[in-house]
Design a protein around this motif. Structure first.
Motif, PDB file in Angstrom:
ATOM      1  N   ARG A 142       0.872  -1.109  -0.017  1.00 44.49           N
ATOM      2  CA  ARG A 142       0.028  -0.080  -0.088  1.00 44.49           C
ATOM      3  C   ARG A 142       0.890   1.093   0.047  1.00 44.49           C
ATOM      4  O   ARG A 142       1.664   1.412   0.855  1.00 44.49           O
ATOM      5  CB  ARG A 142      -0.709  -0.024   1.148  1.00 44.49           C
ATOM      6  N   CYS A 143       0.422   2.022  -0.829  1.00 38.65           N
ATOM      7  CA  CYS A 143       1.420   3.383  -0.880  1.00 38.65           C
ATOM      8  C   CYS A 143       1.216   4.271   0.244  1.00 38.65           C
ATOM      9  O   CYS A 143      -0.038   4.394   0.801  1.00 38.65           O
ATOM     10  CB  CYS A 143       0.728   4.448  -2.254  1.00 38.65           C
ATOM     11  N   ALA A 144       2.439   4.639   1.028  1.00 36.60           N
ATOM     12  CA  ALA A 144       2.245   5.397   2.127  1.00 36.60           C
ATOM     13  C   ALA A 144       1.839   6.733   1.766  1.00 36.60           C
ATOM     14  O   ALA A 144       1.162   7.420   2.659  1.00 36.60           O
ATOM     15  CB  ALA A 144       3.659   5.263   2.868  1.00 36.60           C
ATOM     16  N   GLU A 145       2.185   7.367   0.767  1.00 43.78           N
ATOM     17  CA  GLU A 145       1.771   8.604   0.439  1.00 43.78           C
ATOM     18  C   GLU A 145       0.284   9.020   0.471  1.00 43.78           C
ATOM     19  O   GLU A 145      -0.180  10.015   0.881  1.00 43.78           O
ATOM     20  CB  GLU A 145       2.385   8.973  -1.220  1.00 43.78           C
ATOM     21  N   CYS A 146      -0.367   8.153  -0.120  1.00 42.48           N
ATOM     22  CA  CYS A 146      -1.788   8.401  -0.435  1.00 42.48           C
ATOM     23  C   CYS A 146      -2.729   7.504   0.417  1.00 42.48           C
ATOM     24  O   CYS A 146      -4.071   7.419   0.379  1.00 42.48           O
ATOM     25  CB  CYS A 146      -2.261   8.196  -1.748  1.00 42.48           C
ATOM     26  N   GLY A 147      -2.118   6.617   1.213  1.00 41.11           N
ATOM     27  CA  GLY A 147      -2.769   5.438   2.075  1.00 41.11           C
ATOM     28  C   GLY A 147      -3.324   4.541   1.207  1.00 41.11           C
ATOM     29  O   GLY A 147      -4.304   3.629   1.557  1.00 41.11           O
ATOM     30  N   ALA A 195      -3.896  11.734  -9.773  1.00 42.34           N
ATOM     31  CA  ALA A 195      -3.189  10.631  -9.233  1.00 42.34           C
ATOM     32  C   ALA A 195      -2.178  11.002  -8.331  1.00 42.34           C
ATOM     33  O   ALA A 195      -1.641  12.085  -8.455  1.00 42.34           O
ATOM     34  CB  ALA A 195      -2.609  10.091 -10.536  1.00 42.34           C
ATOM     35  N   CYS A 196      -1.859  10.393  -7.371  1.00 37.47           N
ATOM     36  CA  CYS A 196      -0.940  10.484  -6.304  1.00 37.47           C
ATOM     37  C   CYS A 196       0.537  10.191  -7.107  1.00 37.47           C
ATOM     38  O   CYS A 196       0.468   9.072  -7.785  1.00 37.47           O
ATOM     39  CB  CYS A 196      -0.989   9.541  -5.418  1.00 37.47           C
ATOM     40  N   PRO A 197       1.358  11.304  -6.941  1.00 32.40           N
ATOM     41  CA  PRO A 197       2.728  10.989  -7.802  1.00 32.40           C
ATOM     42  C   PRO A 197       3.393   9.773  -7.373  1.00 32.40           C
ATOM     43  O   PRO A 197       4.337   9.510  -8.068  1.00 32.40           O
ATOM     44  CB  PRO A 197       3.337  12.276  -7.525  1.00 32.40           C
ATOM     45  N   ALA A 198       3.358   9.566  -6.036  1.00 32.75           N
ATOM     46  CA  ALA A 198       4.392   8.280  -5.500  1.00 32.75           C
ATOM     47  C   ALA A 198       3.785   7.161  -6.226  1.00 32.75           C
ATOM     48  O   ALA A 198       4.959   6.258  -6.586  1.00 32.75           O
ATOM     49  CB  ALA A 198       4.185   8.426  -4.231  1.00 32.75           C
ATOM     50  N   CYS A 199       2.494   6.801  -6.305  1.00 30.61           N
ATOM     51  CA  CYS A 199       1.895   5.475  -7.036  1.00 30.61           C
ATOM     52  C   CYS A 199       1.277   5.622  -8.233  1.00 30.61           C
ATOM     53  O   CYS A 199       1.014   4.546  -8.970  1.00 30.61           O
ATOM     54  CB  CYS A 199       1.209   4.612  -6.026  1.00 30.61           C
ATOM     55  N   ARG A 200       1.391   6.927  -8.813  1.00 34.17           N
ATOM     56  CA  ARG A 200       0.892   6.995 -10.147  1.00 34.17           C
ATOM     57  C   ARG A 200      -0.623   6.483 -10.174  1.00 34.17           C
ATOM     58  O   ARG A 200      -1.077   6.242 -11.167  1.00 34.17           O
ATOM     59  CB  ARG A 200       1.635   6.447 -11.354  1.00 34.17           C
TER      60      ARG A 200
HETATM   61 ZN   LIG Z   1      -0.162   6.773  -3.771  1.00 33.83          ZN
END
Ligand SMILES: [Zn+2]
Ligand SMILES: [Zn+2]
Length: 368
Positions: A142-147, A195-200
């Motif tokens: 799971r992407c920590a940036e956007c949860g 889109a969240c940049p960390a996980c696109r």
């Molecule tokens: Zn993300």
């Protein structure tokens, strides 16, 4: 092809009550459940569907007193060969057999992270006494940036256009018309606009991480350890998959396992076996134990060292070390040794020592 008898299909007698029918249906249907047959090909799946259809129809007839009475009198003719409608069946019995239908009817929940498989190879002693292993697990988490939502910070996902946020759509799947996970949003019911940049926008990122596996003492080859939540990560609101670690144990040169006992061979000379001796036996944990070999021990005699076997996996008593005597006969004798043994043989009345005599007699009786 003629239709099979409904009672026969469910494996119940003609006098089966409602509870018997329910149990029989549950048992039969779960045999054909897709979860029971992973890796089935298309033809295999179709076969399972047919079998399921058969038990479904049998159950829907026999569980209805009116239909059952008609079937008992007139057989298959009575139902007019009406067949089986899984959609109707699910809405009628879905609350009774709810869990059973997941998988048959496509489910409808997002799947979350998948379970992952890994294997660990252990030395014999590591399996006996336990070990901590570090595994490198390459898997999306799971992407920590956007949860895990996939949406850029400060924005929110919008409802999915395809399913309107429900997360499910109805699709035709062979003979099933079922609610399935929405292919557009994967069942989440949402769509990411920014889109969240960390996980696109994926909600998950791929990376390799170290997972510590504590292998308990006493495990055996082929056992599996399940680490909850250490598999593939789920997105927001989804569960993480598990990591299943298969344990492979390398054989040992000296020891074998028999349950919680360690078994080994203990070579002694023929004079030690005859005269008795105290010998050392190596322990798997290191060091040695002294074992008394009683005078007159025969080959194969088992001598035990209590409590020096395998620790019990479930916290019970530790097993024993069992040493099987192997009596070694000298391969070469010098003249003096030969002389002594010949004298020994004369003294004991050879060439017919007691055991051999008994054996010859038994063999003769057998052939007479
Ligand atoms: Zn993300
Ligand atoms: Zn959707």
């Amino acid at each position: 092809m003629s239709k099979r008898d409904h009672y026969e299909v469910l494996g119940v007698g003609r006098d089966a009550g409602p509870e018997d029918l329910k149990k029989a249906f549950r048992r039969k249907a779960s045999e054909f459940h897709p979860d029971r047959h992973p890796g089935l090909d298309e033809a295999g799946r179709r076969e399972m569907e047919e079998r399921f259809k058969e038990v479904g129809e049998a159950y829907s007839v026999l569980s209805d007193p009116e239909k059952r009475a008609r079937y008992d009198r007139f057989g298959h003719e009575a139902s007019g060969g009406g067949g089986f409608d899984p959609g109707a069946f699910q809405s009628q019995f879905g609350d009774v057999f709810g869990d059973l239908f997941e998988g048959f009817f496509g489910g409808g929940r997002p799947r979350g992270g998948a379970d992952l498989q890994a294997a660990v190879e252990l030395e014999f002693a590591e399996a006996v006494f336990g070990k901590e292993v570090l595994l490198q697990v390459p898997a999306p988490r799971r992407c920590a940036e956007c949860g895990g939502t996939g949406a850029k910070a400060g924005t929110r996902p919008a409802p999915c256009r395809r399913c309107g946020g429900a997360g499910r759509v109805r699709v035709n799947q062979g003979f099933f018309s079922v609610a399935a996970v929405c292919p557009s949003c994967g069942g989440r019911g949402t769509r990411v606009e920014h889109a969240c940049p960390a996980c696109r926008g994926e909600g998950r990122v791929r990376h390799t991480r170290s997972v510590k596996v504590s292998v308990p003492a006493g495990v055996e080859d082929g056992m599996q350890v399940r680490l909850r939540g250490e598999g593939e990560g789920g997105r927001a609101g989804e569960e993480d998959g598990d990591l299943l670690v298969l344990l492979r144990v390398r054989p040992h040169d000296v020891y074998e396992r028999d349950g919680n006992d360690l078994v080994c061979e203990l070579p002694v000379s023929f004079t030690q076996a005859a005269l008795g001796a105290e010998v050392e036996v190596p322990l798997l944990e290191g060091g040695t134990a002294r074992i008394k070999v009683p005078a007159g021990s025969q080959p194969g005699r088992v001598l035990k060292v209590r409590g020096k076997g395998v620790p019990d996996l479930r916290g019970g008593e530790r097993g024993d070390l069992r040493a099987h005597l192997v009596v070694e006969v000298p391969e070469r004798l010098n003249p003096r040794q030969r002389e002594l043994l010949e004298e020994f043989a004369r003294e004991t009345g050879e060439p017919a020592p007691p055991r051999r005599k008994g054996f010859v007699e038994k063999a003769r009786r057998f052939f007479e």
